[in-house]
Write an enzyme that holds these catalytic residues in place. Structure first.
Site, PDB file in Angstrom:
ATOM      1  CG  PHE A   1      -0.411   0.467   2.433  1.00  0.00           C
ATOM      2  CD1 PHE A   1      -0.500   1.698   2.887  1.00  0.00           C
ATOM      3  CD2 PHE A   1       0.202  -0.440   3.419  1.00  0.00           C
ATOM      4  CE1 PHE A   1       0.267   2.363   3.953  1.00  0.00           C
ATOM      5  CE2 PHE A   1       0.703   0.034   4.689  1.00  0.00           C
ATOM      6  CZ  PHE A   1       0.745   1.440   4.874  1.00  0.00           C
ATOM      7  CE  LYS A   2       4.722   1.538   4.668  1.00  0.00           C
ATOM      8  NZ  LYS A   2       4.179   0.047   4.985  1.00  0.00           N
ATOM      9  CG  ASP A   3       3.789   0.930  -4.697  1.00  0.00           C
ATOM     10  OD1 ASP A   3       5.008   1.474  -4.353  1.00  0.00           O
ATOM     11  OD2 ASP A   3       3.632  -0.285  -5.013  1.00  0.00           O
TER      12      ASP A   3
ATOM     13  CG  MET B   1       7.038   6.509  -1.996  1.00  0.00           C
ATOM     14  SD  MET B   1       7.376   7.650  -0.446  1.00  0.00           S
ATOM     15  CE  MET B   1       7.549   6.120   0.479  1.00  0.00           C
TER      16      MET B   1
END
Ligand SMILES: *Cc1c(COP(=O)(O)O)cnc(C)c1O
Length: 462
Positions: A111-113, A116
């Site tokens: 989920f960091k994408d 980011m």
């Protein structure tokens, strides 16, 4: 919108400056001066819209004049073009009234994408317009670092240095950090655990001479812009299940408290969220805090859900700030006790308020594996271990009146060993990741030592 520090003495900043600086100069975290509200008609209007259009409307009140509407729309469009699913963050049903929100369709499968990819676009636009360059230094338990390297590689206004705990990230996570060949990205394997990496990062930010000299910027989940980008999928998923006409609840596999704090922000903005459930693995400081009010650090115990192997949950400070009526002095006192004495106890009033909106649970390693197998058997859905921690806890919380949405935070192929051990099925990487295991790796191993890490950064700036 202006941004203030949770510790009360750092300068008040615009969105642009809060985004570019990360941690506040007084050691605190930036939060908006007030919570903007969307009314029920605005929220209802999100039904049927694209992820990008909802993203624009949810984030717009927070960004002030940092970007024009047209610029901001363009940055959002570019950010999500790399996602492997046209809905960007699709919902999948697991059981009556229980859904998972798949947040892993971005380029590094976690989920960091979601945040980011957008931050990369926003940094590049703001910096190149100002003729500036920054050194982004990050600490990662695995997923933030790969997402940052993916998002910032080849951007000409930034250099990226990612510290990760040597030997404590999965092979896919490591390869995603060590195989990009762009000259502006550096993977640093630190001899320590994630909390050590995060502590050294904070030390760098608190060394004001170093901070100014290298143009230090942070993209850890302490960066407000990251939290903001994560608010969006709470709206898209809740509206898909009938909000604002009915309430929903969320269960969130939690480490640094960034993702679940974004849910809290959505709630403050007017989204009818009944409950936010904190799901932890055996590193359960947040669960203990909610049960007893005692927020005492333990030792980090490595688990099969490594992105949640954390004892210092940085974004929890943002919630404490609200729970303590935005009294910066009270927050400063708590955070000083955490640093010097290893913990603090919440006041009874603060604990009561915390329990009004949040619930929590803790899952053992054996239960996590069993859940991966059980969900596969019951639904055909293969969960990553982090998502399985969430699903395990959510199952106890599902009620007939309120749909439960569990956040699926990573693709199972990012943690293939744990998934295979639990199910006998080895999850395949999506085609777009194809040759990850064939590409050459590039990394530098460094001690858990501030001076050594600072020297590396200084030496590798252009
Ligand atoms: C980062 C991460 C988490 C924890 O999210 P926080 O925002 O740190 O609470 C959970 N699962 C996965 C897969 C992650 O990458």
């Amino acid at each position: 919108m202006r941004y203030i520090s949770t510790r009360g003495t750092a300068p008040v900043l615009s969105f642009e400056d809060a985004m570019l600086s990360g941690l506040a100069r007084d050691g605190g975290l930036y939060v908006p001066e007030s919570w903007p509200r969307l009314n029920a008609a605005q929220i209802a209007g999100f039904a049927g819209q694209s992820y990008e259009d909802v993203a624009f409307q949810v984030m717009r009140p927070f960004i002030g004049d940092t970007f024009t509407d047209a610029e901001f729309q363009d940055l959002i469009t570019k950010a999500y073009a790399s996602f492997g699913h046209s809905a960007r963050c699709p919902l999948v049903q697991l059981a009556p009234n229980h859904f998972v929100l798949e947040l892993f369709h971005g380029p590094t499968l976690a989920f960091k994408d979601v945040a980011m990819q957008l931050i990369g676009q926003m940094f590049q636009h703001a910096l190149s317009r100002a003729g500036r360059r920054v050194a982004i230094v990050g600490a990662t338990s695995g997923d933030t670092g790969s997402a940052a390297i993916e998002a910032f590689q080849n951007l000409d206004a930034v250099d990226v240095f990612i510290m990760y705990p040597h030997g404590r990230v999965s092979e896919v996570q490591r390869r995603q950090m060590t195989t990009p060949s762009a000259a502006n990205v550096h993977a640093l394997a630190v001899d320590g655990d994630f909390d050590d990496c995060q502590a050294r990062l904070k030390d760098m930010f608190n060394d004001l001479e170093f901070r100014d000299r290298v143009g230090l910027a942070g993209v850890n989940s302490i960066n407000w812009a990251r939290v903001l980008a994560q608010v969006v999928y709470y709206f898209t998923s809740a509206v898909a299940l009938g909000a604002p006409h009915r309430s929903v609840s969320f269960t969130v596999p939690t480490g640094n408290f960034g993702d679940i704090f974004a849910g809290y922000v959505a709630q403050r903005m007017g989204l009818p969220i009944e409950r936010l459930v904190i799901a932890t693995n055996q590193n359960d400081i947040l669960h203990r805090t909610l049960q007893t009010g005692d927020h005492t650090k333990g030792a980090v115990v490595p688990s099969i859900s490594p992105s949640m192997d954390i004892q210092v949950s940085s974004n929890f400070e943002r919630l404490l700030f609200d729970v303590y009526d935005r009294e910066a002095a009270a927050v400063t006192q708590l955070m000083t006790a955490l640093r010097d004495e290893g913990g603090f106890t919440l006041s009874q009033g603060a604990l009561t308020r915390l329990r009004e909106g949040f619930a929590s649970g803790r899952v053992s390693e054996a239960e996590t594996s069993a859940q991966i197998a059980a969900t596969l058997k019951a639904t055909g859905v293969l969960l990553c271990p982090h998502s399985a921690v969430g699903v395990r806890i959510a199952e106890d919380q599902v009620q007939t009146a309120t749909p439960m949405i569990t956040l699926a935070t990573a693709h199972p192929a990012k943690f293939p060993d744990a998934v295979e051990a639990a199910t006998g099925v080895r999850p395949a990487l999506p085609d777009r990741m194809g040759d990850l295991f064939d590409r050459p790796e590039r990394l530098t191993r460094l001690p858990n030592d501030l001076a050594a890490l600072q020297a590396y950064v200084t030496k590798h700036l252009p």
